[in-house]
Design a protein around this motif. Structure first.
Motif, mmCIF file in Angstrom:
data_model
loop_
_atom_site.group_PDB
_atom_site.id
_atom_site.type_symbol
_atom_site.label_atom_id
_atom_site.label_comp_id
_atom_site.label_asym_id
_atom_site.label_seq_id
_atom_site.Cartn_x
_atom_site.Cartn_y
_atom_site.Cartn_z
ATOM 1 N N HIS A 247 46.590 49.302 -26.112
ATOM 2 C CA HIS A 247 46.315 50.354 -25.127
ATOM 3 C C HIS A 247 46.840 51.705 -25.611
ATOM 4 O O HIS A 247 46.191 52.732 -25.416
ATOM 5 C CB HIS A 247 46.935 50.005 -23.778
ATOM 6 C CG HIS A 247 46.268 48.852 -23.088
ATOM 7 N ND1 HIS A 247 44.911 48.803 -22.864
ATOM 8 C CD2 HIS A 247 46.772 47.700 -22.564
ATOM 9 C CE1 HIS A 247 44.614 47.671 -22.230
ATOM 10 N NE2 HIS A 247 45.722 46.987 -22.051
ATOM 11 N N ASP A 252 45.584 55.031 -23.857
ATOM 12 C CA ASP A 252 45.592 54.695 -22.427
ATOM 13 C C ASP A 252 47.001 54.263 -22.012
ATOM 14 O O ASP A 252 47.295 53.072 -21.918
ATOM 15 C CB ASP A 252 44.572 53.579 -22.159
ATOM 16 C CG ASP A 252 44.386 53.327 -20.668
ATOM 17 O OD1 ASP A 252 45.167 53.870 -19.855
ATOM 18 O OD2 ASP A 252 43.454 52.584 -20.315
ATOM 19 N N ASP A 260 47.701 50.099 -14.022
ATOM 20 C CA ASP A 260 46.309 50.039 -13.557
ATOM 21 C C ASP A 260 46.075 48.774 -12.738
ATOM 22 O O ASP A 260 45.690 47.747 -13.266
ATOM 23 C CB ASP A 260 45.352 50.109 -14.753
ATOM 24 C CG ASP A 260 45.689 49.078 -15.822
ATOM 25 O OD1 ASP A 260 46.834 48.559 -15.816
ATOM 26 O OD2 ASP A 260 44.820 48.766 -16.650
#
Ligand SMILES: *Cc1c(COP(=O)(O)O)cnc(C)c1O
Length: 405
Positions: A247, A252, A260
């Protein structure tokens, strides 16, 4: 992002928080006495087991909504777990965010007083990083406007305020038993209240609203087996480190930290086998918390020698549970520089929550577009250092030297 390895063995991965490792013997079926065992250890009234910390909040809010159906607003700190506003929104309630004290993780008392009114159903002081929040300030405001206080003690199982467990100064409190949060049954939560009548109502709400869902329980049982198998330094690289690095590589950071969350929150009863596993492991909880405290004490001492940073410590009269150490750097740039070197190094350094709640794009339809500048600043300036016993002294010293630079 340059991933410089600062540890000798690249096969080891320290978890970002101190979780209580499970043993094979914990997995044998045993008495489903998890809430009773923990209540006896903490010296609390009976605890109510739910399928997550967030589920505890749902049960608490559903109960309080029945008492005060006209009140629609829940007040929470602007820097907290994104599951909290998701849960509030799912009940059709309104979220109001309280900005933080400058340079601190706790809600600002004056701001809190200004944003609470006769529409406030509940105020949620949050014991972030296992440190004890100022619940008295929330109780003062709540009493004035007729609201309830729900202590979010998700990270603070074992923390005490003036000698008693957190969760007992407000009306309701809850602990999380999610993976990585100290004692874990992969997902679970413990609800508590000091009021007998409310305790009865919380149980009735769960009786009416929380279904048996065999599919969810089966899934959580398999996940718990996976956690028991992989929660050790040799395997955490697979279970945690690989996804983190992927990620981060994709830029991200929200996914990297696990901020998330899905839109819906499962609500189901916890099965007997998982309760038995938790009850077995809970036998080691007091020693585990003591060990965390001693290690934190020593390492805070080392971090104190570094100029220009702040390590958050116990407020007077309180004792944290110390899942990790929360460190505020001088500014966002320095924090990012340190993370560039440490985040992917497998030494348990990460961000707690990447953003203040209004700054998550994916929450835009649920969180008010309020400006909460103190929370946004703190989120950008802060990193966390695991308090796992698997973080060795030599690696901790290297973390300190990166932060010092
Ligand atoms: C983890 C966490 C929650 C949610 O608990 P779950 O058991 O994951 O649902 C709530 N608040 C805080 C501060 C948390 O860290």
């Amino acid at each position: 992002m340059s991933a410089r390895k600062i540890i000798s063995s690249s096969h080891y991965e320290v978890p970002p928080t101190a979780g209580l490792p499970l043993r094979a013997s914990d997995l044998w079926p045993g008495p489903a006495a998890l809430p009773e065992t923990v209540a006896a250890q903490l010296g609390t009234p009976p605890l109510q087991l739910e399928c997550s910390g967030t589920a505890c909040l749902l049960v608490a809010l559903m109960t309080l909504m029945q008492r005060q159906p006209k009140r629609r607003v829940v007040v929470m700190p602007a820097w907290t777990c994104p599951l909290m506003p998701i849960a509030v929104h799912n009940l059709g309630l309104e979220i109001r965010l309280c900005d933080l004290k400058p340079g601190h993780w706790d809600m600002d008392g004056q701001t809190l007083e200004a944003i609470c009114d006769e529409n406030t159903l509940a105020i949620m002081p949050t014991h972030l990083a296992g440190l004890v929040a100022d619940v008295d300030a929330a109780v003062r405001v709540a009493t004035k406007v007729g609201a309830y206080v729900i202590e979010d003690a998700a990270q603070a199982l074992g923390a005490t305020d003036r000698g008693r467990s957190v969760g007992l100064r407000g009306d309701v409190g809850f602990f999380s038993l999610a993976a990585g949060k100290g004692l874990s049954i992969y997902e679970g939560g413990l609800l508590l209240t000091r009021h007998d009548d409310l305790s009865e109502e919380l149980r009735r709400t769960a009786e009416e609203k929380v279904p048996h869902r065999i599919g969810w329980e089966l899934r959580r049982s398999i996940e718990l087996l996976g956690l028991a198998a992989l929660y050790r330094p040799r395997w955490l690289g697979l279970a945690y480190g690989r996804a983190l690095r992927k990620h981060l590589h994709e830029g991200d950071s929200v996914a990297a930290v696990g901020d998330d969350f899905p839109r819906t929150i499962p609500l189901h009863r916890v099965g007997r086998w998982r309760q038995g596993v938790g009850a077995h492991a809970a036998a080691r909880l007091p020693a585990f918390i003591q060990d965390n405290r001693e290690r934190a004490r020593q390492r805070i001492g080392q971090l104190r020698d570094i100029e220009g940073i702040e390590v958050f410590d116990n407020a007077p009269g309180t004792e944290g549970s110390w899942p990790f150490l929360l460190v505020r750097l001088a500014d966002a740039g320095r924090c990012q520089d340190a993370l560039d070197q440490l985040w992917q190094a497998g030494v348990g350094v990460t961000r707690l929550y990447v953003h203040a709640l209004p700054d998550y794009a994916y929450l835009a339809d649920r969180v008010p577009r309020q400006a909460t500048p103190q929370a946004s600043r703190l989120a950008a300036q802060t990193l966390s250092i695991s308090n796992s016993r698997w973080l060795q002294d030599a690696d901790f010293e290297r973390i300190c030297s990166v932060i010092r630079r």
